[in-house]
Design an enzyme around this catalytic site. Sequence first.
Site, PDB file in Angstrom:
ATOM      1  N   GLY A  46       0.830  -1.201   0.000  1.00  0.00           N
ATOM      2  CA  GLY A  46       0.000   0.000   0.000  1.00  0.00           C
ATOM      3  C   GLY A  46       0.860   1.245   0.000  1.00  0.00           C
ATOM      4  O   GLY A  46       2.029   1.219   0.410  1.00  0.00           O
ATOM      5  N   GLN A  51       2.984   9.920   1.248  1.00  0.00           N
ATOM      6  CA  GLN A  51       4.280   9.239   1.134  1.00  0.00           C
ATOM      7  C   GLN A  51       5.038   9.648  -0.124  1.00  0.00           C
ATOM      8  O   GLN A  51       6.233   9.407  -0.224  1.00  0.00           O
ATOM      9  CB  GLN A  51       4.092   7.710   1.136  1.00  0.00           C
ATOM     10  CG  GLN A  51       3.648   7.170   2.484  1.00  0.00           C
ATOM     11  CD  GLN A  51       3.531   5.671   2.454  1.00  0.00           C
ATOM     12  OE1 GLN A  51       2.510   5.146   2.030  1.00  0.00           O
ATOM     13  NE2 GLN A  51       4.563   4.962   2.876  1.00  0.00           N
ATOM     14  N   CYS A  88       6.685  -0.380   6.515  1.00  0.00           N
ATOM     15  CA  CYS A  88       6.224   0.793   5.782  1.00  0.00           C
ATOM     16  C   CYS A  88       7.296   1.200   4.776  1.00  0.00           C
ATOM     17  O   CYS A  88       8.483   1.203   5.105  1.00  0.00           O
ATOM     18  CB  CYS A  88       5.969   1.939   6.760  1.00  0.00           C
ATOM     19  SG  CYS A  88       5.370   3.438   5.969  1.00  0.00           S
ATOM     20  N   LEU A  89       6.867   1.551   3.569  1.00  0.00           N
ATOM     21  CA  LEU A  89       7.822   1.981   2.546  1.00  0.00           C
ATOM     22  C   LEU A  89       8.543   3.254   2.962  1.00  0.00           C
ATOM     23  O   LEU A  89       9.600   3.576   2.430  1.00  0.00           O
ATOM     24  CB  LEU A  89       7.106   2.186   1.209  1.00  0.00           C
ATOM     25  CG  LEU A  89       6.515   0.904   0.587  1.00  0.00           C
ATOM     26  CD1 LEU A  89       5.701   1.247  -0.648  1.00  0.00           C
ATOM     27  CD2 LEU A  89       7.605  -0.093   0.241  1.00  0.00           C
ATOM     28  N   HIS A 130      -3.493   0.938   8.012  1.00  0.00           N
ATOM     29  CA  HIS A 130      -2.163   1.540   7.921  1.00  0.00           C
ATOM     30  C   HIS A 130      -2.187   2.757   6.987  1.00  0.00           C
ATOM     31  O   HIS A 130      -1.665   3.825   7.328  1.00  0.00           O
ATOM     32  CB  HIS A 130      -1.185   0.469   7.417  1.00  0.00           C
ATOM     33  CG  HIS A 130       0.221   0.926   7.221  1.00  0.00           C
ATOM     34  ND1 HIS A 130       1.269   0.452   7.972  1.00  0.00           N
ATOM     35  CD2 HIS A 130       0.764   1.825   6.348  1.00  0.00           C
ATOM     36  CE1 HIS A 130       2.390   1.048   7.571  1.00  0.00           C
ATOM     37  NE2 HIS A 130       2.112   1.878   6.585  1.00  0.00           N
ATOM     38  N   GLU A 131      -2.807   2.587   5.810  1.00  0.00           N
ATOM     39  CA  GLU A 131      -2.804   3.675   4.824  1.00  0.00           C
ATOM     40  C   GLU A 131      -3.706   4.828   5.254  1.00  0.00           C
ATOM     41  O   GLU A 131      -3.374   5.995   5.043  1.00  0.00           O
ATOM     42  CB  GLU A 131      -3.209   3.149   3.442  1.00  0.00           C
ATOM     43  CG  GLU A 131      -2.319   2.052   2.880  1.00  0.00           C
ATOM     44  CD  GLU A 131      -0.838   2.361   2.881  1.00  0.00           C
ATOM     45  OE1 GLU A 131      -0.478   3.550   2.780  1.00  0.00           O
ATOM     46  OE2 GLU A 131      -0.039   1.422   3.013  1.00  0.00           O
ATOM     47  N   HIS A 134      -1.917   7.099   7.474  1.00  0.00           N
ATOM     48  CA  HIS A 134      -1.016   8.035   6.785  1.00  0.00           C
ATOM     49  C   HIS A 134      -1.742   9.330   6.427  1.00  0.00           C
ATOM     50  O   HIS A 134      -1.147  10.412   6.433  1.00  0.00           O
ATOM     51  CB  HIS A 134      -0.473   7.414   5.490  1.00  0.00           C
ATOM     52  CG  HIS A 134       0.759   6.574   5.656  1.00  0.00           C
ATOM     53  ND1 HIS A 134       1.925   7.057   6.203  1.00  0.00           N
ATOM     54  CD2 HIS A 134       1.010   5.279   5.330  1.00  0.00           C
ATOM     55  CE1 HIS A 134       2.841   6.094   6.196  1.00  0.00           C
ATOM     56  NE2 HIS A 134       2.310   5.003   5.679  1.00  0.00           N
TER      57      HIS A 134
HETATM   58 ZN    ZN Z   1       3.202   3.182   5.475  1.00  0.00          ZN
END
Ligand code: ZN
Length: 163
Positions: A46, A51, A88-89, A130-131, A134
Amino acid sequence: MALRQIRIMGDEKLEKVCRPVTEMTPRTKELIRDMLDTLYDANGVGLAAPQVGILRRIVVIDIGDGPLVLINPVILESSGEQTGQEGCLSLPGQAGIVTRPNYVKIKALNEDMEEFELEGTELLARAICHECDHLDGIMYVRHVEGELFEVTADEDEEKQEES
Ligand code: ZN
């Protein structure tokens, strides 16, 4: 294919509350395409617009079942619990143990700005939570139980361990 640079934790864009999308424009469509390209290039599950430095309420998710685009997502219901590894990226090479709901029901807009509802369990529920965090400037590390730990490169993505 256009890749966007993924912001790393500490970047102020990851700490802001994002604004809703009010109309679909060619620029927003391009952003969504780029977010999907960036997600697949990074082998993630995701990616949220902040991000890549854009403070809009847009999320892309693919848990292996094809791309999902969520615009202005809102969690309507959640239930149950799951505890597992999350990464997480925006924090490459690390992961932590996070407890999330095991079921969520959301509403969101699609790329044509049409509202739809979606239910998810397990990894999809985790990815959605999670997203959506963000979009409110919240990194998963805020929810981590215990310490973050290092993960090897091939585990370095937004996913739960299979176990
Ligand atoms: Zn993340």
